[in-house]
Design an enzyme around this catalytic site. Structure first.
Site: not given
Ligand code: NAD
Length: 507
Positions: A238-239, A243, A260, A294
Protein backbone atom coordinates in the site's frame (compact mmCIF):
# COMPACT_ATOMS: atom_id res chain seq x y z
CA UNK A 1 -23.36 -9.81 -15.17
CA UNK A 2 -23.18 -13.59 -15.05
CA UNK A 3 -19.57 -13.63 -13.93
CA UNK A 4 -20.50 -12.11 -10.56
CA UNK A 5 -22.93 -14.94 -9.79
CA UNK A 6 -20.56 -17.58 -11.15
CA UNK A 7 -18.00 -16.45 -8.57
CA UNK A 8 -20.47 -17.00 -5.72
CA UNK A 9 -20.98 -13.30 -4.99
CA UNK A 10 -24.36 -12.24 -3.66
CA UNK A 11 -25.90 -8.87 -2.85
CA UNK A 12 -24.73 -9.18 0.73
CA UNK A 13 -22.30 -11.63 2.38
CA UNK A 14 -20.09 -12.40 5.35
CA UNK A 15 -16.53 -11.18 4.99
CA UNK A 16 -14.81 -13.50 7.46
CA UNK A 17 -13.69 -17.05 6.68
CA UNK A 18 -11.32 -19.66 8.06
CA UNK A 19 -11.04 -21.52 4.75
CA UNK A 20 -14.26 -23.27 3.87
CA UNK A 21 -16.37 -21.90 6.74
CA UNK A 22 -17.81 -18.38 6.85
CA UNK A 23 -18.17 -16.73 10.24
CA UNK A 24 -20.85 -14.24 11.25
CA UNK A 25 -19.70 -10.87 12.53
CA UNK A 26 -21.09 -7.45 13.32
CA UNK A 27 -18.42 -5.23 11.76
CA UNK A 28 -19.23 -2.30 9.49
CA UNK A 29 -20.80 -3.12 6.13
CA UNK A 30 -18.59 -2.30 3.14
CA UNK A 31 -20.48 -1.53 -0.06
CA UNK A 32 -18.58 -2.04 -3.28
CA UNK A 33 -19.42 0.31 -6.15
CA UNK A 34 -17.92 -0.26 -9.58
CA UNK A 35 -15.89 2.71 -10.85
CA UNK A 36 -16.79 1.51 -14.35
CA UNK A 37 -20.47 2.48 -14.21
CA UNK A 38 -21.11 3.49 -10.60
CA UNK A 39 -23.31 0.43 -9.86
CA UNK A 40 -23.46 -1.17 -6.45
CA UNK A 41 -22.00 -4.65 -7.02
CA UNK A 42 -22.47 -6.08 -3.54
CA UNK A 43 -21.93 -5.58 0.18
CA UNK A 44 -19.66 -7.34 2.66
CA UNK A 45 -19.92 -7.44 6.45
CA UNK A 46 -16.44 -6.78 7.78
CA UNK A 47 -14.86 -8.49 10.76
CA UNK A 48 -15.55 -7.36 14.30
CA UNK A 49 -12.90 -7.96 16.95
CA UNK A 50 -14.50 -11.21 18.18
CA UNK A 51 -14.65 -12.70 14.67
CA UNK A 52 -11.07 -11.56 14.04
CA UNK A 53 -9.91 -13.29 17.23
CA UNK A 54 -11.70 -16.50 16.29
CA UNK A 55 -9.94 -16.46 12.93
CA UNK A 56 -6.48 -16.00 14.44
CA UNK A 57 -7.18 -18.74 17.02
CA UNK A 58 -8.20 -21.15 14.21
CA UNK A 59 -5.11 -20.21 12.23
CA UNK A 60 -2.86 -20.89 15.23
CA UNK A 61 -4.54 -24.29 15.73
CA UNK A 62 -4.09 -25.18 12.07
CA UNK A 63 -0.41 -24.25 11.95
CA UNK A 64 1.05 -27.23 13.93
CA UNK A 65 -0.88 -29.64 11.71
CA UNK A 66 -0.18 -27.91 8.37
CA UNK A 67 3.55 -27.45 9.00
CA UNK A 68 3.95 -31.22 9.35
CA UNK A 69 2.44 -31.91 5.92
CA UNK A 70 5.44 -32.60 3.67
CA UNK A 71 6.22 -29.50 1.59
CA UNK A 72 5.56 -31.27 -1.76
CA UNK A 73 2.12 -32.28 -0.44
CA UNK A 74 1.43 -28.64 0.39
CA UNK A 75 2.73 -27.87 -3.10
CA UNK A 76 0.13 -30.26 -4.53
CA UNK A 77 -2.60 -28.14 -2.90
CA UNK A 78 -1.10 -25.03 -4.49
CA UNK A 79 -1.01 -26.83 -7.85
CA UNK A 80 -4.73 -27.51 -7.55
CA UNK A 81 -5.34 -23.88 -6.60
CA UNK A 82 -3.55 -22.92 -9.83
CA UNK A 83 -5.79 -25.30 -11.79
CA UNK A 84 -8.93 -23.86 -10.16
CA UNK A 85 -7.74 -20.36 -11.08
CA UNK A 86 -7.22 -21.49 -14.68
CA UNK A 87 -10.86 -22.60 -14.78
CA UNK A 88 -12.06 -19.32 -13.26
CA UNK A 89 -9.66 -17.01 -15.08
CA UNK A 90 -12.23 -15.40 -17.33
CA UNK A 91 -14.77 -14.71 -14.57
CA UNK A 92 -12.25 -13.55 -11.99
CA UNK A 93 -10.44 -11.36 -14.54
CA UNK A 94 -13.76 -9.69 -15.37
CA UNK A 95 -14.53 -9.08 -11.69
CA UNK A 96 -11.08 -7.53 -11.16
CA UNK A 97 -11.73 -5.26 -14.11
CA UNK A 98 -15.26 -4.36 -13.00
CA UNK A 99 -14.56 -3.81 -9.30
CA UNK A 100 -11.16 -2.13 -9.64
CA UNK A 101 -11.48 -0.51 -13.07
CA UNK A 102 -8.37 -1.83 -14.86
CA UNK A 103 -8.69 -3.01 -18.44
CA UNK A 104 -10.01 -6.52 -19.04
CA UNK A 105 -6.62 -7.46 -20.52
CA UNK A 106 -4.95 -6.39 -17.30
CA UNK A 107 -7.61 -8.09 -15.17
CA UNK A 108 -6.98 -11.36 -17.00
CA UNK A 109 -3.24 -10.71 -16.74
CA UNK A 110 -3.56 -10.36 -13.00
CA UNK A 111 -5.23 -13.76 -12.73
CA UNK A 112 -2.50 -15.16 -15.00
CA UNK A 113 0.04 -13.86 -12.48
CA UNK A 114 -1.77 -15.83 -9.77
CA UNK A 115 -1.53 -18.97 -11.91
CA UNK A 116 2.15 -18.31 -12.62
CA UNK A 117 3.05 -17.90 -8.95
CA UNK A 118 1.20 -21.15 -8.13
CA UNK A 119 3.31 -22.96 -10.75
CA UNK A 120 6.44 -21.35 -9.33
CA UNK A 121 5.50 -22.32 -5.76
CA UNK A 122 4.83 -25.95 -6.75
CA UNK A 123 8.43 -26.25 -7.95
CA UNK A 124 9.65 -24.44 -4.88
CA UNK A 125 7.90 -26.98 -2.64
CA UNK A 126 10.55 -29.51 -3.69
CA UNK A 127 13.40 -27.06 -3.06
CA UNK A 128 13.49 -24.63 -0.10
CA UNK A 129 17.19 -25.41 0.03
CA UNK A 130 19.50 -24.81 2.96
CA UNK A 131 23.30 -24.73 2.69
CA UNK A 132 25.76 -27.24 4.08
CA UNK A 133 28.99 -25.78 5.51
CA UNK A 134 32.27 -27.31 6.59
CA UNK A 135 32.81 -27.34 10.32
CA UNK A 136 36.18 -26.30 11.76
CA UNK A 137 35.85 -29.15 14.26
CA UNK A 138 36.62 -32.78 13.32
CA UNK A 139 33.70 -35.18 12.84
CA UNK A 140 31.17 -32.38 12.97
CA UNK A 141 28.57 -31.59 10.39
CA UNK A 142 27.10 -28.14 10.00
CA UNK A 143 24.14 -27.11 7.89
CA UNK A 144 21.19 -24.77 7.86
CA UNK A 145 17.55 -25.50 7.40
CA UNK A 146 14.43 -23.40 6.97
CA UNK A 147 11.34 -23.70 9.16
CA UNK A 148 7.95 -22.04 8.72
CA UNK A 149 7.17 -18.93 10.74
CA UNK A 150 3.52 -19.47 11.71
CA UNK A 151 0.72 -17.08 10.81
CA UNK A 152 1.36 -14.65 7.95
CA UNK A 153 -0.86 -11.56 7.76
CA UNK A 154 -1.42 -10.23 4.24
CA UNK A 155 -2.69 -6.67 3.86
CA UNK A 156 -3.24 -5.71 0.23
CA UNK A 157 -3.92 -2.58 -1.82
CA UNK A 158 -6.84 -2.00 -4.17
CA UNK A 159 -4.85 -1.79 -7.40
CA UNK A 160 -3.78 -5.46 -7.45
CA UNK A 161 -6.78 -6.86 -5.62
CA UNK A 162 -5.96 -10.55 -6.15
CA UNK A 163 -2.38 -11.01 -7.46
CA UNK A 164 -0.63 -9.62 -4.38
CA UNK A 165 -2.54 -12.06 -2.18
CA UNK A 166 -1.39 -14.97 -4.36
CA UNK A 167 2.28 -13.91 -4.39
CA UNK A 168 2.19 -14.10 -0.62
CA UNK A 169 -0.12 -17.06 -0.06
CA UNK A 170 1.34 -19.50 -2.58
CA UNK A 171 4.81 -19.01 -1.10
CA UNK A 172 3.65 -18.85 2.52
CA UNK A 173 1.75 -22.16 2.18
CA UNK A 174 4.50 -24.20 0.54
CA UNK A 175 6.79 -22.87 3.28
CA UNK A 176 4.36 -24.33 5.86
CA UNK A 177 2.67 -21.14 7.09
CA UNK A 178 -0.99 -20.29 7.50
CA UNK A 179 -2.33 -17.03 6.07
CA UNK A 180 -4.78 -14.32 7.18
CA UNK A 181 -5.72 -11.92 4.38
CA UNK A 182 -7.19 -8.47 4.74
CA UNK A 183 -8.01 -7.25 1.24
CA UNK A 184 -8.44 -3.56 0.44
CA UNK A 185 -11.78 -2.16 1.57
CA UNK A 186 -12.06 -0.72 -1.96
CA UNK A 187 -12.11 -4.19 -3.59
CA UNK A 188 -13.74 -6.54 -1.04
CA UNK A 189 -15.59 -8.69 -3.60
CA UNK A 190 -12.38 -9.83 -5.25
CA UNK A 191 -11.45 -11.23 -1.83
CA UNK A 192 -14.78 -13.05 -1.52
CA UNK A 193 -14.42 -14.56 -5.01
CA UNK A 194 -10.90 -15.83 -4.31
CA UNK A 195 -11.97 -17.36 -1.00
CA UNK A 196 -14.75 -19.31 -2.76
CA UNK A 197 -12.25 -20.65 -5.31
CA UNK A 198 -9.83 -21.73 -2.57
CA UNK A 199 -12.58 -23.26 -0.43
CA UNK A 200 -13.44 -25.80 -3.14
CA UNK A 201 -9.84 -27.02 -3.39
CA UNK A 202 -9.31 -27.04 0.37
CA UNK A 203 -12.53 -28.96 1.04
CA UNK A 204 -11.69 -31.59 -1.59
CA UNK A 205 -8.29 -32.17 0.04
CA UNK A 206 -9.23 -31.92 3.73
CA UNK A 207 -6.85 -29.04 4.30
CA UNK A 208 -7.17 -28.01 7.97
CA UNK A 209 -9.57 -25.14 8.63
CA UNK A 210 -7.48 -22.05 9.42
CA UNK A 211 -4.77 -22.40 6.75
CA UNK A 212 -6.36 -19.80 4.45
CA UNK A 213 -8.24 -17.11 6.34
CA UNK A 214 -10.00 -13.96 5.22
CA UNK A 215 -10.84 -10.94 7.36
CA UNK A 216 -12.50 -8.09 5.51
CA UNK A 217 -12.23 -4.61 6.91
CA UNK A 218 -10.59 -1.23 6.63
CA UNK A 219 -7.59 0.32 8.34
CA UNK A 220 -8.60 -0.73 11.86
CA UNK A 221 -8.60 -4.41 10.85
CA UNK A 222 -5.11 -3.91 9.41
CA UNK A 223 -4.05 -2.39 12.72
CA UNK A 224 -5.32 -5.45 14.63
CA UNK A 225 -3.01 -7.52 12.44
CA UNK A 226 0.00 -5.22 12.79
CA UNK A 227 -0.27 -5.20 16.62
CA UNK A 228 -1.06 -8.91 17.00
CA UNK A 229 1.90 -10.78 18.54
CA UNK A 230 0.44 -14.08 17.27
CA UNK A 231 1.12 -13.03 13.68
CA UNK A 232 4.77 -13.71 12.95
CA UNK A 233 5.04 -11.93 9.61
CA UNK A 234 2.96 -9.11 8.15
CA UNK A 235 3.27 -8.60 4.41
CA UNK A 236 1.72 -5.22 3.61
CA UNK A 237 1.20 -3.57 0.24
CA UNK A 238 0.00 0.00 0.00
CA UNK A 239 0.99 3.61 0.45
CA UNK A 240 4.18 4.75 2.15
CA UNK A 241 1.98 6.46 4.75
CA UNK A 242 0.45 3.08 5.64
CA UNK A 243 3.85 1.35 5.59
CA UNK A 244 5.41 3.82 8.01
CA UNK A 245 2.64 3.25 10.57
CA UNK A 246 2.48 -0.52 10.06
CA UNK A 247 6.26 -1.03 9.94
CA UNK A 248 6.69 0.78 13.26
CA UNK A 249 3.88 -1.23 14.91
CA UNK A 250 5.24 -4.61 13.77
CA UNK A 251 8.85 -3.70 14.64
CA UNK A 252 7.79 -2.53 18.13
CA UNK A 253 6.65 -6.09 18.89
CA UNK A 254 9.72 -7.61 17.16
CA UNK A 255 7.60 -9.11 14.39
CA UNK A 256 8.76 -9.43 10.81
CA UNK A 257 7.36 -7.40 7.95
CA UNK A 258 7.54 -7.26 4.18
CA UNK A 259 6.71 -3.74 3.01
CA UNK A 260 5.71 -3.09 -0.62
CA UNK A 261 4.95 0.62 -0.77
CA UNK A 262 4.66 3.54 -3.14
CA UNK A 263 6.84 4.21 -6.18
CA UNK A 264 7.83 7.27 -8.20
CA UNK A 265 9.27 5.62 -11.24
CA UNK A 266 11.22 7.22 -14.05
CA UNK A 267 12.27 6.22 -17.54
CA UNK A 268 15.49 7.73 -18.87
CA UNK A 269 15.07 8.30 -22.58
CA UNK A 270 18.46 8.58 -24.26
CA UNK A 271 19.19 10.17 -27.61
CA UNK A 272 20.37 6.64 -28.56
CA UNK A 273 16.95 5.05 -27.93
CA UNK A 274 14.77 3.31 -30.49
CA UNK A 275 12.16 6.06 -30.25
CA UNK A 276 9.30 4.04 -31.79
CA UNK A 277 9.70 1.28 -29.24
CA UNK A 278 10.28 3.75 -26.42
CA UNK A 279 7.05 5.57 -27.23
CA UNK A 280 4.94 2.46 -26.61
CA UNK A 281 6.83 1.68 -23.38
CA UNK A 282 6.43 5.24 -22.07
CA UNK A 283 2.75 5.60 -22.92
CA UNK A 284 1.76 2.16 -21.59
CA UNK A 285 3.85 2.78 -18.45
CA UNK A 286 2.18 6.14 -17.81
CA UNK A 287 -1.47 5.44 -18.63
CA UNK A 288 -1.83 1.66 -18.08
CA UNK A 289 -4.25 0.93 -15.17
CA UNK A 290 -5.03 4.69 -15.40
CA UNK A 291 -1.71 5.44 -13.68
CA UNK A 292 -2.64 3.31 -10.65
CA UNK A 293 0.21 0.83 -10.67
CA UNK A 294 2.93 1.04 -8.05
CA UNK A 295 5.28 0.74 -11.06
CA UNK A 296 3.51 3.38 -13.20
CA UNK A 297 5.90 5.64 -15.12
CA UNK A 298 5.51 9.01 -13.39
CA UNK A 299 8.61 10.81 -14.71
CA UNK A 300 10.29 10.87 -18.13
CA UNK A 301 13.88 12.08 -18.11
CA UNK A 302 14.61 12.93 -21.75
CA UNK A 303 17.91 13.82 -23.43
CA UNK A 304 17.86 17.41 -24.65
CA UNK A 305 18.65 16.37 -28.24
CA UNK A 306 15.37 14.43 -28.57
CA UNK A 307 13.26 16.27 -25.98
CA UNK A 308 11.13 18.38 -28.31
CA UNK A 309 10.52 15.70 -30.97
CA UNK A 310 9.66 13.07 -28.37
CA UNK A 311 7.36 15.45 -26.50
CA UNK A 312 5.49 16.08 -29.75
CA UNK A 313 5.13 12.36 -30.40
CA UNK A 314 3.88 11.77 -26.86
CA UNK A 315 1.29 14.52 -27.14
CA UNK A 316 0.07 13.02 -30.41
CA UNK A 317 -0.12 9.53 -28.86
CA UNK A 318 -2.15 10.91 -25.94
CA UNK A 319 -4.71 12.38 -28.34
CA UNK A 320 -5.24 8.88 -29.74
CA UNK A 321 -5.96 7.26 -26.36
CA UNK A 322 -9.41 5.76 -26.04
CA UNK A 323 -10.74 6.28 -22.53
CA UNK A 324 -13.82 4.37 -21.43
CA UNK A 325 -15.32 1.18 -20.08
CA UNK A 326 -12.32 -1.11 -19.33
CA UNK A 327 -14.35 -4.22 -20.15
CA UNK A 328 -14.47 -2.99 -23.74
CA UNK A 329 -11.14 -4.14 -25.16
CA UNK A 330 -11.09 -1.27 -27.67
CA UNK A 331 -10.36 1.16 -24.80
CA UNK A 332 -6.84 1.88 -23.53
CA UNK A 333 -7.66 3.63 -20.25
CA UNK A 334 -10.37 2.93 -17.66
CA UNK A 335 -11.50 4.89 -14.61
CA UNK A 336 -9.78 5.82 -11.36
CA UNK A 337 -10.85 3.72 -8.38
CA UNK A 338 -13.24 6.30 -6.85
CA UNK A 339 -14.13 9.96 -6.57
CA UNK A 340 -11.53 10.54 -3.80
CA UNK A 341 -8.88 9.47 -6.30
CA UNK A 342 -10.33 11.95 -8.81
CA UNK A 343 -10.04 14.71 -6.19
CA UNK A 344 -6.38 13.76 -5.54
CA UNK A 345 -5.73 13.92 -9.29
CA UNK A 346 -7.29 17.40 -9.55
CA UNK A 347 -5.41 18.61 -6.48
CA UNK A 348 -2.10 17.35 -7.92
CA UNK A 349 -2.75 19.17 -11.22
CA UNK A 350 -3.48 22.42 -9.35
CA UNK A 351 -0.32 22.03 -7.24
CA UNK A 352 1.77 21.24 -10.29
CA UNK A 353 0.62 24.44 -11.98
CA UNK A 354 1.14 26.46 -8.80
CA UNK A 355 4.68 25.09 -8.44
CA UNK A 356 5.63 26.07 -11.99
CA UNK A 357 4.63 23.04 -14.08
CA UNK A 358 3.51 23.66 -17.69
CA UNK A 359 0.94 21.29 -19.17
CA UNK A 360 1.58 19.83 -22.63
CA UNK A 361 -1.61 17.75 -22.36
CA UNK A 362 -4.22 19.20 -20.01
CA UNK A 363 -5.96 17.03 -17.46
CA UNK A 364 -9.69 17.06 -16.80
CA UNK A 365 -12.52 14.93 -15.48
CA UNK A 366 -14.49 13.41 -18.36
CA UNK A 367 -18.21 13.88 -18.53
CA UNK A 368 -21.06 12.61 -20.69
CA UNK A 369 -22.20 9.24 -21.94
CA UNK A 370 -20.17 6.36 -20.56
CA UNK A 371 -18.53 8.55 -17.92
CA UNK A 372 -21.49 8.69 -15.47
CA UNK A 373 -19.50 7.14 -12.58
CA UNK A 374 -17.48 10.36 -12.39
CA UNK A 375 -14.21 8.41 -12.16
CA UNK A 376 -12.84 8.83 -15.72
CA UNK A 377 -10.05 11.36 -16.20
CA UNK A 378 -7.86 12.53 -19.08
CA UNK A 379 -4.25 11.30 -18.73
CA UNK A 380 -2.07 14.41 -18.77
CA UNK A 381 1.53 15.49 -19.32
CA UNK A 382 3.34 18.34 -17.57
CA UNK A 383 6.82 19.75 -18.07
CA UNK A 384 8.22 20.04 -14.56
CA UNK A 385 11.32 20.16 -12.36
CA UNK A 386 12.29 17.15 -10.32
CA UNK A 387 12.59 19.28 -7.16
CA UNK A 388 8.95 20.36 -7.23
CA UNK A 389 7.12 19.00 -4.16
CA UNK A 390 4.37 17.46 -6.29
CA UNK A 391 6.91 15.62 -8.49
CA UNK A 392 8.58 14.18 -5.39
CA UNK A 393 5.22 12.78 -4.30
CA UNK A 394 3.42 9.70 -5.71
CA UNK A 395 0.01 10.79 -7.06
CA UNK A 396 -1.93 7.63 -7.91
CA UNK A 397 -3.30 8.92 -11.24
CA UNK A 398 -2.15 9.29 -14.87
CA UNK A 399 -0.01 12.43 -14.56
CA UNK A 400 3.33 12.23 -16.36
CA UNK A 401 6.13 14.73 -15.64
CA UNK A 402 8.73 15.49 -18.34
CA UNK A 403 12.21 16.80 -17.60
CA UNK A 404 15.35 17.13 -19.70
CA UNK A 405 18.98 16.12 -19.17
CA UNK A 406 22.36 16.65 -20.80
CA UNK A 407 24.70 14.00 -19.33
CA UNK A 408 23.96 10.45 -18.22
CA UNK A 409 25.24 11.28 -14.70
CA UNK A 410 22.65 14.03 -14.52
CA UNK A 411 19.90 11.69 -15.79
CA UNK A 412 20.73 9.05 -13.18
CA UNK A 413 20.80 11.70 -10.43
CA UNK A 414 17.32 12.86 -11.49
CA UNK A 415 16.05 9.29 -11.65
CA UNK A 416 17.36 8.60 -8.13
CA UNK A 417 16.44 12.02 -6.76
CA UNK A 418 13.11 11.07 -5.14
CA UNK A 419 12.30 9.46 -1.76
CA UNK A 420 10.89 6.29 -3.41
CA UNK A 421 12.91 3.49 -5.06
CA UNK A 422 10.67 0.94 -6.77
CA UNK A 423 11.12 0.72 -10.54
CA UNK A 424 13.28 2.44 -13.15
CA UNK A 425 14.32 2.00 -16.72
CA UNK A 426 16.49 3.31 -19.49
CA UNK A 427 15.67 3.34 -23.19
CA UNK A 428 18.93 3.19 -25.11
CA UNK A 429 20.72 1.12 -27.72
CA UNK A 430 24.06 2.35 -26.37
CA UNK A 431 25.64 -0.44 -24.37
CA UNK A 432 27.83 1.87 -22.27
CA UNK A 433 24.84 3.89 -21.15
CA UNK A 434 22.86 0.77 -20.30
CA UNK A 435 25.69 -0.67 -18.21
CA UNK A 436 26.27 2.65 -16.44
CA UNK A 437 22.58 2.71 -15.53
CA UNK A 438 22.82 -0.84 -14.10
CA UNK A 439 26.15 -0.29 -12.28
CA UNK A 440 26.67 0.51 -8.57
CA UNK A 441 26.61 4.17 -9.67
CA UNK A 442 23.34 3.68 -11.54
CA UNK A 443 19.70 3.23 -10.56
CA UNK A 444 19.01 2.92 -6.82
CA UNK A 445 15.71 1.08 -7.38
CA UNK A 446 14.65 -2.50 -6.67
CA UNK A 447 13.85 -2.90 -10.37
CA UNK A 448 16.04 -1.53 -13.18
CA UNK A 449 15.11 -2.34 -16.79
CA UNK A 450 16.70 -1.70 -20.16
CA UNK A 451 14.45 -1.06 -23.17
CA UNK A 452 11.36 -2.07 -21.20
CA UNK A 453 9.07 0.33 -19.34
CA UNK A 454 8.87 0.51 -15.55
CA UNK A 455 5.72 -1.60 -15.17
CA UNK A 456 4.88 -5.21 -15.94
CA UNK A 457 7.17 -7.34 -13.79
CA UNK A 458 7.29 -11.14 -14.15
CA UNK A 459 6.75 -13.37 -11.12
CA UNK A 460 10.12 -15.14 -11.56
CA UNK A 461 12.08 -12.17 -10.23
CA UNK A 462 12.01 -10.84 -6.67
CA UNK A 463 9.66 -7.85 -6.69
CA UNK A 464 10.03 -4.78 -4.49
CA UNK A 465 11.86 -1.52 -3.98
CA UNK A 466 14.20 0.49 -1.80
CA UNK A 467 13.99 3.67 0.30
CA UNK A 468 10.40 4.71 1.01
CA UNK A 469 9.14 1.79 -1.09
CA UNK A 470 9.92 -0.24 2.01
CA UNK A 471 12.70 -2.71 1.10
CA UNK A 472 10.45 -5.80 0.89
CA UNK A 473 10.75 -8.51 -1.75
CA UNK A 474 7.96 -10.81 -2.89
CA UNK A 475 7.30 -13.40 -5.56
CA UNK A 476 10.20 -15.10 -7.36
CA UNK A 477 13.93 -15.71 -6.89
CA UNK A 478 14.66 -16.40 -3.19
CA UNK A 479 11.87 -14.15 -1.85
CA UNK A 480 10.52 -17.29 -0.10
CA UNK A 481 13.20 -16.92 2.56
CA UNK A 482 11.27 -14.04 4.12
CA UNK A 483 8.46 -16.50 4.91
CA UNK A 484 10.71 -18.86 6.88
CA UNK A 485 13.12 -18.80 9.79
CA UNK A 486 16.68 -19.96 9.28
CA UNK A 487 18.19 -22.44 11.70
CA UNK A 488 21.86 -23.38 11.84
CA UNK A 489 22.49 -26.93 13.01
CA UNK A 490 25.81 -28.43 14.11
CA UNK A 491 26.00 -32.17 14.76
CA UNK A 492 28.93 -33.74 16.59
CA UNK A 493 29.41 -37.37 15.59
CA UNK A 494 32.84 -37.75 17.29
CA UNK A 495 33.53 -39.13 20.78
CA UNK A 496 34.95 -35.80 22.01
CA UNK A 497 33.62 -32.33 22.63
CA UNK A 498 36.02 -29.91 20.89
CA UNK A 499 34.98 -26.27 21.29
CA UNK A 500 34.94 -23.74 18.48
CA UNK A 501 37.84 -21.25 18.15
CA UNK A 502 40.13 -23.82 19.83
CA UNK A 503 38.92 -22.94 23.34
CA UNK A 504 39.78 -25.61 25.90
CA UNK A 505 37.58 -26.40 28.84
CA UNK A 506 38.50 -29.47 30.90
CA UNK A 507 36.94 -30.70 34.11
P1 NAD B 1 -3.47 2.25 1.23
O1 NAD B 1 -2.18 2.47 1.93
O2 NAD B 1 -4.54 3.26 1.38
O3 NAD B 1 -4.12 0.86 1.72
C1 NAD B 1 -3.47 -0.38 1.54
C2 NAD B 1 -3.98 -1.39 2.56
O4 NAD B 1 -3.51 -1.02 3.86
C3 NAD B 1 -5.50 -1.45 2.67
O5 NAD B 1 -5.88 -2.80 2.83
C4 NAD B 1 -5.79 -0.63 3.92
O6 NAD B 1 -6.99 -0.99 4.56
C5 NAD B 1 -4.59 -0.96 4.78
N1 NAD B 1 -4.20 0.05 5.78
C6 NAD B 1 -4.24 1.40 5.66
N2 NAD B 1 -3.70 1.98 6.74
C7 NAD B 1 -3.29 0.98 7.56
C8 NAD B 1 -2.64 0.94 8.84
N3 NAD B 1 -2.30 2.06 9.50
N4 NAD B 1 -2.36 -0.26 9.39
C9 NAD B 1 -2.68 -1.41 8.74
N5 NAD B 1 -3.30 -1.43 7.54
C10 NAD B 1 -3.61 -0.25 6.96
O7 NAD B 1 -3.12 2.01 -0.32
P2 NAD B 1 -4.09 1.87 -1.58
O8 NAD B 1 -4.66 3.19 -1.91
O9 NAD B 1 -5.01 0.70 -1.40
O10 NAD B 1 -3.04 1.42 -2.72
C11 NAD B 1 -2.24 2.33 -3.42
C12 NAD B 1 -0.83 2.34 -2.87
O11 NAD B 1 -0.28 1.04 -2.83
C13 NAD B 1 0.12 3.15 -3.75
O12 NAD B 1 0.96 3.92 -2.93
C14 NAD B 1 0.91 2.07 -4.49
O13 NAD B 1 2.16 2.49 -4.96
C15 NAD B 1 1.02 1.03 -3.43
N6 NAD B 1 1.31 -0.28 -4.00
C16 NAD B 1 2.58 -0.77 -3.87
C17 NAD B 1 2.92 -2.00 -4.45
C18 NAD B 1 4.31 -2.54 -4.33
O14 NAD B 1 4.47 -3.72 -4.57
N7 NAD B 1 5.30 -1.75 -3.99
C19 NAD B 1 1.94 -2.74 -5.14
C20 NAD B 1 0.65 -2.22 -5.22
C21 NAD B 1 0.35 -0.98 -4.65
Amino acid sequence: MDFIRQLGIRESQHGVSTGTQWLGSKGPVIESYSPVDGSLIGAVVSADKAAYDTVVTRAMEAFPVWRMWPAPKRGEIVRQVGEALRRKKEDLGRLVSYEMGKSLQEGLGEVQEMIDICDFAVGLSRQLYGLTMHSERPAHRMYEQWHPLGAVGIISAFNFPVAVWSWNSALAWVCGNVTIWKPSEKTPLCGIAVQHIIAEVFAANQVPEGVCCLVQGARETGEWISHDTRIALVSATGSTRMGKALGAAVAARMGKSILELGGNNAIILSQHADLDMALIGCVFGAVGTAGQRCTTTRRLVIHEAVYETFKERLVKAYTQLRIGNPLDTANHVGPLIDKDAVQNYLAAIAQCRQQGGRFAVEGKVLEGKGYESGCYVQPCIAEADNEMAIVQHETFAPILYLMRYTTMEEAIALQNGVPQGLSSSIMTLNMREAEQFLSHAGSDCGIANVNIGTSGAEIGGAFGGEKETGGGRESGSDAWKAYMRRQTNTINWSDRLPLAQGISFDL
